[in-house]
Design an enzyme around this catalytic site. Structure first.
Site, short mmCIF file in Angstrom:
data_model
loop_
_atom_site.label_atom_id
_atom_site.label_comp_id
_atom_site.label_asym_id
_atom_site.label_seq_id
_atom_site.Cartn_x
_atom_site.Cartn_y
_atom_site.Cartn_z
NE ARG A 47 0.16 1.49 3.37
CZ ARG A 47 1.09 2.38 3.61
NH1 ARG A 47 2.35 2.01 3.72
NH2 ARG A 47 0.81 3.65 3.72
N GLY A 48 0.23 2.41 -0.14
CA GLY A 48 0.99 3.64 -0.33
C GLY A 48 1.08 3.89 -1.83
NE ARG A 90 -6.13 0.81 -1.82
CZ ARG A 90 -5.53 1.36 -0.76
NH1 ARG A 90 -4.25 1.18 -0.54
NH2 ARG A 90 -6.22 2.11 0.08
CD GLN A 198 -3.31 2.50 6.78
OE1 GLN A 198 -3.94 2.83 7.78
NE2 GLN A 198 -3.91 2.26 5.62
CG ASP A 239 -3.21 7.96 -1.58
OD1 ASP A 239 -3.05 8.40 -0.43
OD2 ASP A 239 -2.92 6.80 -1.90
CG ASN A 249 -2.45 11.48 2.40
OD1 ASN A 249 -1.92 10.57 1.76
ND2 ASN A 249 -2.08 11.74 3.64
#
Ligand code: MRU
Length: 339
Positions: A47-48, A90, A198, A239, A249
């Site tokens: 992720r990220g 995503r 996270q 993001d 984000n």
């Protein structure tokens, strides 16, 4: 300073650190086909924004290697099908779409090449995207570190925008590594970042491993920390950044930006050029991923919300450009509008 590697290309597979198991277990997955990569991205094993872009690019390469077609048109049609499956995992982080488009452009322009030549070109481009991200992270870190000229720096961050979220040393956390390399004393507050923690699970683990002093707080404690502790700046990743500077984000970023304004503290967004979406004019046009209600109703396997309750679980929010002091990018410190 060594930083953790979120993923590594091993030619026939990707070695992926399963972030859902951190910090209890450091397990490396062997992902050797596109469907497994799509699944890993969807369930946040990787992720990220920059990391999922790189992971998806490698996922497409793995998928391409398994396409049985021997002629260009059938190969390219199958490639696009796999690309759509990866992109759908995503929707908010634009790096995913960006990285996949880079590979599709190569395939589209290779009509006169053999399938073997196309496969090696795709693999080479995915590797370049990965290597380039390391350089972009380092540049972001240097530009970010230049903003702080005192010897002691206190920062607050949200979610994880570190090595775990990129192919290098992170975006927002990159400047922390740089400040530390420059001999500064950096102290970081991280909020836990509900629902998937996270901040508590990943940022706390990553910075502790790197020897950076860190204090964990619950999300609802940020106002008190800004009021009582001397925080020099809030730093977050992104993001997707629209042309006008509105920024998607992790959910909760907008709250922090509002607090930063209240307490007159700089609010910085750190991101590489691949996170800027110049086809999207403003934040209201950015698609926001909504995730399963179980992520809110339970922590781990324990459910604590009543069954049948209505739950809203947007994974990201949009921080309006006017709340952002500046963007720390690989090209320097920028202010919108971008073009
Ligand atoms: O849902 P996640 O964990 O993928 O969300 C990640 C974030 O919101 C990060 O802040 C963002 O991707 C920037 S990572 C350098």
């Amino acid at each position: 300073m060594e930083y953790v590697k979120s993923l590594q290309w091993r030619r026939t597979y990707v070695e992926l650190l399963d972030q859902t198991l951190l910090p209890e277990k450091e397990v490396y997955l062997k992902i050797d086909d596109a469907a497994s990569m799509a699944g890993a991205i969807k369930r946040l094993a990787v992720r990220g924004a920059p990391a999922i872009g790189i992971a998806a690019a490698y996922g497409l390469v793995l998928g391409a290697k398994n396409i049985p077609a021997k002629n260009f048109n059938t190969f390219n049609r199958e490639l696009k099908k796999i690309a759509r499956q990866l992109i759908a995992t995503r929707p908010t982080a634009v790096n995913l779409n960006w990285a996949i488009q880079q590979l599709l452009n190569i395939a589209n322009g290779s009509k006169n090449k053999s399938i073997e030549q196309i496969l090696s070109a795709l693999e080479a481009r995915a590797g370049q995207i990965h290597q380039e991200d390391k350089i972009l992270c380092k540049k972001i870190g240097n530009f970010g570190a230049n903003l702080f000229n005192t010897n002691n720096v206190n920062l607050l961050t949200h979610c994880n925008a570190g090595a775990l979220a990129t192919g290098g040393q992170g975006t927002a956390l990159s400047m922390i590594y740089e400040l530390s390399r420059r001999g500064k004393t950096v102290h970081v507050f991280t909020d836990e970042t509900r629902p998937l923690l996270q901040g508590a699970r990943l940022t706390a683990w990553e910075l502790q491993k790197a020897g950076i002093p860190i204090t964990l707080i619950c999300d609802n404690m940020a106002a008190v920390v800004l009021q009582k502790k001397k925080i020099d700046a809030i730093i977050v990743g992104a993001d997707r950044i629209a042309t006008n500077g509105d920024t998607a984000n992790k959910i909760g970023t907008f709250n922090l930006a509002l607090l930063a304004k209240t307490f007159n503290i700089p609010f910085y967004v750190a991101a590489p050029y691949s996170t800027f979406d110049l086809t999207t004019k403003s934040g209201d046009l950015i698609p926001i991923e909504e995730r399963n209600s179980d992520e809110i109703a339970q922590i781990g396997n324990r459910r604590f919300a009543p069954e049948g309750i209505d739950i809203y679980n947007p994974a990201f929010d949009i921080t309006p450009n006017k709340l952002i002091t500046a963007f720390i990018t690989d090209r320097g410190i920028l202010k919108p509008p971008f073009s």
